[in-house]
Design an enzyme around this catalytic site. Structure first.
Site, PDB file in Angstrom:
ATOM      1  N   LYS A 244       0.795  -1.241   0.000  1.00 15.21           N
ATOM      2  CA  LYS A 244       0.000   0.000   0.000  1.00 15.21           C
ATOM      3  C   LYS A 244       0.822   1.284   0.000  1.00 15.21           C
ATOM      4  O   LYS A 244       0.355   2.353   0.384  1.00 15.21           O
ATOM      5  CB  LYS A 244      -1.005   0.022   1.174  1.00 15.21           C
ATOM      6  CG  LYS A 244      -1.921  -1.153   1.179  1.00 15.21           C
ATOM      7  CD  LYS A 244      -2.808  -1.139  -0.050  1.00 15.21           C
ATOM      8  CE  LYS A 244      -3.155  -2.535  -0.488  1.00 15.21           C
ATOM      9  NZ  LYS A 244      -3.752  -2.553  -1.825  1.00 15.21           N
TER      10      LYS A 244
ATOM     11  N   TRP B 261       1.646   1.902  -8.680  1.00 16.38           N
ATOM     12  CA  TRP B 261       1.983   3.167  -9.353  1.00 16.38           C
ATOM     13  C   TRP B 261       3.386   3.064  -9.949  1.00 16.38           C
ATOM     14  O   TRP B 261       3.609   3.393 -11.130  1.00 16.38           O
ATOM     15  CB  TRP B 261       1.903   4.308  -8.330  1.00 16.38           C
ATOM     16  CG  TRP B 261       1.708   5.669  -8.921  1.00 16.38           C
ATOM     17  CD1 TRP B 261       1.670   5.998 -10.237  1.00 16.38           C
ATOM     18  CD2 TRP B 261       1.500   6.874  -8.186  1.00 16.38           C
ATOM     19  NE1 TRP B 261       1.462   7.339 -10.371  1.00 16.38           N
ATOM     20  CE2 TRP B 261       1.354   7.902  -9.127  1.00 16.38           C
ATOM     21  CE3 TRP B 261       1.437   7.186  -6.817  1.00 16.38           C
ATOM     22  CZ2 TRP B 261       1.150   9.231  -8.756  1.00 16.38           C
ATOM     23  CZ3 TRP B 261       1.223   8.499  -6.444  1.00 16.38           C
ATOM     24  CH2 TRP B 261       1.082   9.505  -7.403  1.00 16.38           C
TER      25      TRP B 261
ATOM     26  N   HIS C 237       7.543  -7.300  -1.678  1.00 17.23           N
ATOM     27  CA  HIS C 237       7.154  -6.714  -0.392  1.00 17.23           C
ATOM     28  C   HIS C 237       8.029  -7.290   0.734  1.00 17.23           C
ATOM     29  O   HIS C 237       7.779  -7.005   1.902  1.00 17.23           O
ATOM     30  CB  HIS C 237       5.703  -7.072  -0.054  1.00 17.23           C
ATOM     31  CG  HIS C 237       4.652  -6.387  -0.892  1.00 17.23           C
ATOM     32  ND1 HIS C 237       4.741  -5.087  -1.307  1.00 17.23           N
ATOM     33  CD2 HIS C 237       3.451  -6.844  -1.342  1.00 17.23           C
ATOM     34  CE1 HIS C 237       3.642  -4.779  -1.991  1.00 17.23           C
ATOM     35  NE2 HIS C 237       2.857  -5.815  -2.033  1.00 17.23           N
TER      36      HIS C 237
ATOM     37  N   SER D 118      -5.218   2.488   3.874  1.00 19.18           N
ATOM     38  CA  SER D 118      -5.329   1.804   2.586  1.00 19.18           C
ATOM     39  C   SER D 118      -5.345   0.282   2.797  1.00 19.18           C
ATOM     40  O   SER D 118      -6.153  -0.445   2.193  1.00 19.18           O
ATOM     41  CB  SER D 118      -4.149   2.219   1.701  1.00 19.18           C
ATOM     42  OG  SER D 118      -4.211   1.605   0.456  1.00 19.18           O
TER      43      SER D 118
ATOM     44  N   TYR E 208       5.771   8.069  -1.931  1.00 20.72           N
ATOM     45  CA  TYR E 208       4.446   8.236  -2.554  1.00 20.72           C
ATOM     46  C   TYR E 208       4.108   9.718  -2.597  1.00 20.72           C
ATOM     47  O   TYR E 208       3.568  10.221  -3.584  1.00 20.72           O
ATOM     48  CB  TYR E 208       3.436   7.451  -1.703  1.00 20.72           C
ATOM     49  CG  TYR E 208       2.000   7.516  -2.154  1.00 20.72           C
ATOM     50  CD1 TYR E 208       1.460   6.506  -2.951  1.00 20.72           C
ATOM     51  CD2 TYR E 208       1.163   8.557  -1.750  1.00 20.72           C
ATOM     52  CE1 TYR E 208       0.124   6.545  -3.345  1.00 20.72           C
ATOM     53  CE2 TYR E 208      -0.167   8.603  -2.141  1.00 20.72           C
ATOM     54  CZ  TYR E 208      -0.679   7.602  -2.945  1.00 20.72           C
ATOM     55  OH  TYR E 208      -2.001   7.651  -3.324  1.00 20.72           O
TER      56      TYR E 208
ATOM     57  N   ALA F 114      -6.465   9.128 -12.127  1.00 18.30           N
ATOM     58  CA  ALA F 114      -7.700   8.972 -12.917  1.00 18.30           C
ATOM     59  C   ALA F 114      -7.479   8.012 -14.081  1.00 18.30           C
ATOM     60  O   ALA F 114      -8.331   7.154 -14.353  1.00 18.30           O
ATOM     61  CB  ALA F 114      -8.166  10.334 -13.428  1.00 18.30           C
TER      62      ALA F 114
ATOM     63  N   MET G 188      -4.992   5.686 -14.416  1.00 20.91           N
ATOM     64  CA  MET G 188      -4.685   4.322 -13.954  1.00 20.91           C
ATOM     65  C   MET G 188      -5.943   3.621 -13.437  1.00 20.91           C
ATOM     66  O   MET G 188      -6.104   2.424 -13.605  1.00 20.91           O
ATOM     67  CB  MET G 188      -3.608   4.355 -12.875  1.00 20.91           C
ATOM     68  CG  MET G 188      -2.206   4.449 -13.469  1.00 20.91           C
ATOM     69  SD  MET G 188      -0.920   4.433 -12.214  1.00 20.91           S
ATOM     70  CE  MET G 188      -1.212   2.915 -11.347  1.00 20.91           C
TER      71      MET G 188
ATOM     72  N   GLY H 121      -6.243   7.441  -3.673  1.00 25.59           N
ATOM     73  CA  GLY H 121      -5.062   7.956  -4.354  1.00 25.59           C
ATOM     74  C   GLY H 121      -4.643   9.331  -3.882  1.00 25.59           C
ATOM     75  O   GLY H 121      -4.281  10.192  -4.683  1.00 25.59           O
TER      76      GLY H 121
HETATM   77  S1  PPS Z   1      -0.306  -3.210  -3.178  1.00 25.53           S
HETATM   78  O1  PPS Z   1      -1.536  -4.017  -2.883  1.00 25.53           O
HETATM   79  O2  PPS Z   1       0.670  -3.309  -2.105  1.00 25.53           O
HETATM   80  O3  PPS Z   1       0.245  -3.527  -4.484  1.00 25.53           O
HETATM   81  O4  PPS Z   1      -0.837  -1.698  -3.174  1.00 25.53           O
HETATM   82  P1  PPS Z   1      -0.022  -0.421  -3.648  1.00 25.53           P
HETATM   83  O5  PPS Z   1      -0.069  -0.362  -5.119  1.00 25.53           O
HETATM   84  O6  PPS Z   1       1.312  -0.387  -2.998  1.00 25.53           O
HETATM   85  O7  PPS Z   1      -0.867   0.741  -3.038  1.00 25.53           O
HETATM   86  C1  PPS Z   1      -2.207   1.006  -3.414  1.00 25.53           C
HETATM   87  C2  PPS Z   1      -2.443   2.467  -3.102  1.00 25.53           C
HETATM   88  O8  PPS Z   1      -1.803   3.287  -4.089  1.00 25.53           O
HETATM   89  C3  PPS Z   1      -2.780   4.131  -4.685  1.00 25.53           C
HETATM   90  N1  PPS Z   1      -2.414   4.451  -6.063  1.00 25.53           N
HETATM   91  C4  PPS Z   1      -2.265   5.721  -6.518  1.00 25.53           C
HETATM   92  N2  PPS Z   1      -2.345   6.897  -5.873  1.00 25.53           N
HETATM   93  C5  PPS Z   1      -2.170   8.026  -6.630  1.00 25.53           C
HETATM   94  N3  PPS Z   1      -1.911   8.010  -7.958  1.00 25.53           N
HETATM   95  C6  PPS Z   1      -1.815   6.841  -8.633  1.00 25.53           C
HETATM   96  N4  PPS Z   1      -1.567   6.854  -9.935  1.00 25.53           N
HETATM   97  C7  PPS Z   1      -1.985   5.622  -7.905  1.00 25.53           C
HETATM   98  N5  PPS Z   1      -1.971   4.308  -8.222  1.00 25.53           N
HETATM   99  C8  PPS Z   1      -2.235   3.612  -7.091  1.00 25.53           C
HETATM  100  C9  PPS Z   1      -4.070   3.330  -4.538  1.00 25.53           C
HETATM  101  O9  PPS Z   1      -5.205   4.135  -4.748  1.00 25.53           O
HETATM  102  C10 PPS Z   1      -3.916   2.833  -3.100  1.00 25.53           C
HETATM  103  O10 PPS Z   1      -4.036   3.881  -2.143  1.00 25.53           O
HETATM  104  P2  PPS Z   1      -5.388   4.295  -1.437  1.00 25.53           P
HETATM  105  O11 PPS Z   1      -4.983   5.246  -0.343  1.00 25.53           O
HETATM  106  O12 PPS Z   1      -6.016   3.046  -0.891  1.00 25.53           O
HETATM  107  O13 PPS Z   1      -6.230   4.964  -2.474  1.00 25.53           O
END
Ligand code: PPS
Length: 287
Positions: free
Chosen positions: A45, A50, A100, A130, A185, A222, A224, A251
């Site tokens: 998370k 991303w 991880h 998250s 992040y 948006a 992704m 996000g």
């Molecule tokens: S995992 O399951 O460990 O692979 O998850 P991970 O990808 O590490 O984390 C998921 C969170 O990243 C947010 N996310 C983004 N935020 C902003 N911009 C972009 N482009 C983006 N892509 C993934 C995703 O929404 C999860 O965060 P939260 O806070 O739950 O929205």
């Protein structure tokens, strides 16, 4: 493999048996890195998906076709997942790998390699929120209970994948033992273009200005969120219950404010100070 109710305990850490086996974790510990590999390291998370998307597009020089046609777990497999060996079969060089795992699992193979390692960190208060929501929709993770109950477990590290505090501390303490790059992040949210240019520099993979533009555009939240090769909507409901939530959830930075009580905030920050003292990195912990 479903194994939704199976937990694999390995080296003191619980992993979901849906994705991990003892053999796959042993395979990770003996992983043969190539010099041209790029490894994304995250606690869950923190921005894993991303970074998978960003690196995919950087390495395809701004061509979004691979990102739009190949699921992220195939193009950037987790080293510790049971399907990794198959996913890497016939992969040319310049592999994008994800993990991880805590540092100690990969210390030996990484020390013997010059693979590029990108550690993505995130404000732990947003991570726990998250992770909590993800537990509610992921049928391969235990029921998280209330947010307060989950937060207590997160603080003590009694969650799948182990302690966030130990994860970041171990990886950072040993960062001179591997070819490391650190990004957060929050850096990505604040200035995605600048972050992509920093990454290109570390990867020694410069992009033409148009390709930088494409990477920035494609990797917005948006866009992704709409890409089914990365938003996990390809995963059946039995495994990820899409009625209970979305992988691409908010996000944003600071969503924890809608979940933590004042008391939980103070208590978490106290734990943070105690556990993180001496760590020489700047984390947006109190946002
Ligand atoms: S995992 O399951 O460990 O692979 O998850 P991970 O990808 O590490 O984390 C998921 C969170 O990243 C947010 N996310 C983004 N935020 C902003 N911009 C972009 N482009 C983006 N892509 C993934 C995703 O929404 C999860 O965060 P939260 O806070 O739950 O929205």
């Amino acid at each position: 493999m479903a194994n939704l109710n199976v937990t694999v305990r390995y080296s003191g850490i619980d992993f979901p048996g849906h994705l991990h086996t003892l053999q796959s974790l042993q395979y990770a510990q003996e992983f043969k890195f190539h010099e041209t590999d790029t490894v994304i390291v995250t606690y869950p998370k923190s921005g894993t998906t991303w970074m998978q998307e960003i690196l995919t597009i950087i390495y395809s020089d701004g061509n979004v076709l691979p990102a739009k046609t190949i699921p992220n777990w195939i193009r950037a497999p987790w080293i510790e997942h049971y399907y990794c060996k198959d996913a890497l079969m016939n992969k040319p060089d310049h592999r994008i790998l994800t993990t991880h795992l805590p540092y100690r699992f990969l210390a030996k193979p990484l020390k013997q390699s010059n693979a590029k390692v990108i550690y993505v960190a995130r404000n732990p208060k947003d991570i726990v929120v998250s992770f909590y929501h993800f537990h509610k929709m992921a049928n391969f993770l235990p029921d998280p209970g209330t947010f307060g109950e989950f937060l207590e477990k997160f603080k003590t590290g009694e969650v799948n994948y182990g302690s966030w505090f130990e994860h970041i501390k171990e990886w950072q303490k040993h960062s001179d033992e591997y070819n490391s790059f650190f990004i957060t992040y929050e850096d990505l949210v604040k200035d995605l273009r600048k972050s992509i240019l920093r990454l290109c520099n570390f990867l020694e993979h410069p992009l033409l200005p148009e390709a930088v533009d494409t990477t920035v555009w494609h990797c917005t939240f948006a866009n992704m969120k709409k890409n089914k090769m990365i938003n996990y909507t390809l995963i059946p409901n039995e495994i990820l219950d899409h009625q209970k939530g979305e992988f691409m959830r908010k996000g944003m930075v600071g969503n924890w404010k809608e979940h933590f009580t004042q008391e939980q905030k103070q208590d978490f920050e106290k734990t943070f100070q105690e556990k993180m003292s001496g760590l020489n990195i700047v984390l947006v912990s109190t946002l």
